[in-house]
Design an enzyme around this catalytic site. Structure first.
Site, mmCIF file in Angstrom:
data_model
loop_
_atom_site.group_PDB
_atom_site.id
_atom_site.type_symbol
_atom_site.label_atom_id
_atom_site.label_comp_id
_atom_site.label_asym_id
_atom_site.label_seq_id
_atom_site.Cartn_x
_atom_site.Cartn_y
_atom_site.Cartn_z
ATOM 1 N N ASN A 158 12.074 -15.581 54.482
ATOM 2 C CA ASN A 158 13.260 -16.026 54.940
ATOM 3 C C ASN A 158 14.147 -14.668 55.415
ATOM 4 O OD1 ASN A 158 16.042 -17.371 55.252
ATOM 5 N ND2 ASN A 158 16.063 -17.835 53.168
ATOM 6 N N HIS A 216 21.884 -17.217 44.278
ATOM 7 C CA HIS A 216 20.994 -18.275 44.311
ATOM 8 C C HIS A 216 21.623 -19.355 43.231
ATOM 9 C CE1 HIS A 216 17.897 -16.623 46.999
ATOM 10 N NE2 HIS A 216 17.522 -17.969 47.174
#
Length: 432
Positions: free
Chosen positions: A304, A335
């Site tokens: 990512n 997250h």
């Protein structure tokens, strides 16, 4: 982002493709002004948010509105700190709502709410990237351009680029982080649409997605036919962990290539513009490097990629003490702070630290090419298994599944790196 929510996200991203191509085409029309481009991207973002999130879209609209208000109300020295804490507080409250549903009510959260959380996480990237640019003087805030006596239409006109950037539809549900300067240069410039080049680029990405989806379907059948983490025994659990992690990775790869294709179709891809290195376009998926590297630290930088670069700029480069640990701890917070995420990201930080020491000492003592080849092969396999371990820890939601993972033979792989970290750290201290 929970991998189970990537499939509905992909459906909405696919539905946005015609509008991305339409935007790129309209940019070639002289009558399609800059203000019209901003409005088209903003309106598309609102429609996509309502279609994908329903009434939960208000949870994305409110922080976007508040961010624009803060940008126009605060000085450049204050704007980053205030917008950062507001955005992360808002996102954390939404994640706590998911925790309440998941752990207290023991009910599966709605798909729309999970999509909203994913969009909020991406919004946090754009908000903090923009506020950092203003704080560092890379972007001039509109504070000076909006006086007390400015008309309402004038204020809305000045605020439109910020609203459009925070909610523009190609990046609302996914895609690499696009800086505000790059976004603004794209909207104000001419179209980057080259029919022949664009056709082949998008066709190649379509073939990549098709291949990844075929591999994912085959692997999903294999994983579902075999034993699970609850039923595996001894060394069989290593295969279960590795195959399940491969399924997760293929799902992410497919989604990232699709997100990248949508931005390319809208003209925000790598073919547009140059600019400084920090504003350069970086796709999230570098599949070849991720699958061939024998360095956990390199995997962390390439996984990512735009998010890794954002975390580096936001946390790592600004951290005073233990910047690596701060970066991974913040990533767990961003997250959602599920137990598996906290354990997984902190484990990842330790593995990266061990990786630096192991390869530093290996480069000093391993000279012959056969030994280097053997070393690279063993560390590649070990890296893939450690990443699989971390990925399962991050993706599992229940504490029982996390406990099963920690109690399995799979814990041997990170434990080896922890022991080496301890031994090599002592040896490094003696050398110093």
């Amino acid at each position: 982002m929970d991998w189970l929510q990537l499939h509905p996200l992909s459906l909405y991203q696919g539905a946005a493709f015609p509008f991305a191509l339409l935007f790129n085409y309209l940019c070639t029309v002289d009558s399609f002004s800059t203000q019209s481009r901003y409005f088209f991207l903003l309106a598309g973002g609102h429609l996509l948010a309502l279609a994908a999130m329903g009434s939960c879209a208000v949870l994305v609209f409110i922080p976007a509105l508040c961010t624009v208000v803060l940008i126009h109300s605060l000085s450049p020295q204050e704007v980053h700190r205030c917008t950062f804490f507001f955005q992360m507080s808002w996102q954390t409250l939404c994640h706590l709502g998911l925790h309440y549903t998941d752990y207290y009510l023991q009910e599966p959260p709605s798909v729309r709410f999970c999509i909203t959380l994913s969009s909020l996480m991406l919004l946090t990237q754009r908000v903090t990237s923009l506020s950092l640019d203003i704080h560092e003087g890379k972007v001039e805030a509109a504070l000076s351009g909006i006086g007390i006596r400015s008309s309402l239409s004038g204020r809305l006109r000045e605020a439109l680029p910020y609203f459009s950037y925070l909610l523009f539809f190609p990046a609302l549900l996914g895609g690499p982080l696009c800086s505000f300067k790059r976004f603004q240069a794209r909207v104000q410039g001419s179209s980057s649409l080259c029919p022949r080049h664009s056709f082949w680029a998008l066709s190649w990405r379509g073939l990549q997605i098709l291949g990844l989806e075929c591999l994912r379907a085959a692997l999903r059948w294999v994983v579902s036919a075999g034993a699970g983490l609850r039923d595996c025994q001894q060394l069989e659990c290593v295969y279960v962990m590795w195959s399940t992690a491969c399924l997760f990775k293929l799902t992410y790869y497919s989604c990232w290539v699709l997100d990248d294709s949508l931005l390319q179709a809208a003209g925000f891809g790598s073919e547009f513009g140059g600019g400084p290195a920090e504003d350069a376009y970086i796709p999230d998926a570098d599949i070849w490097t991720l699958e061939t590297t024998h360095r956990i630290s390199l995997f962390a930088r390439k996984w990512n990629q735009s998010t890794a670069r954002w975390l580096r700029r936001l946390i790592f480069q600004r951290g005073q003490a233990w910047p690596l640990l701060q970066t991974f701890a913040f990533s767990a917070w961003w997250h959602g702070l599920h137990p598996g995420q906290v354990f997984g990201f902190l484990c990842w930080a330790v593995m990266v630290e061990a990786d630096y020491l192991i390869h530093t000492f290996a480069n000093l003592f391993i000279r012959s090419w056969p030994m280097r080849l053997l070393y690279r092969t063993l560390t590649w396999a070990h890296t893939q298994l450690i990443i699989a371990y971390i990925m399962l820890a991050v993706e599992v939601r229940s504490l029982s599944c996390l406990w099963l993972l920690c109690n399995s033979y799979n814990s041997v792989f990170p434990m080896v790196y922890c022991i080496l970290l301890f031994l090599l750290a002592r040896r490094k201290h003696k050398f110093n």
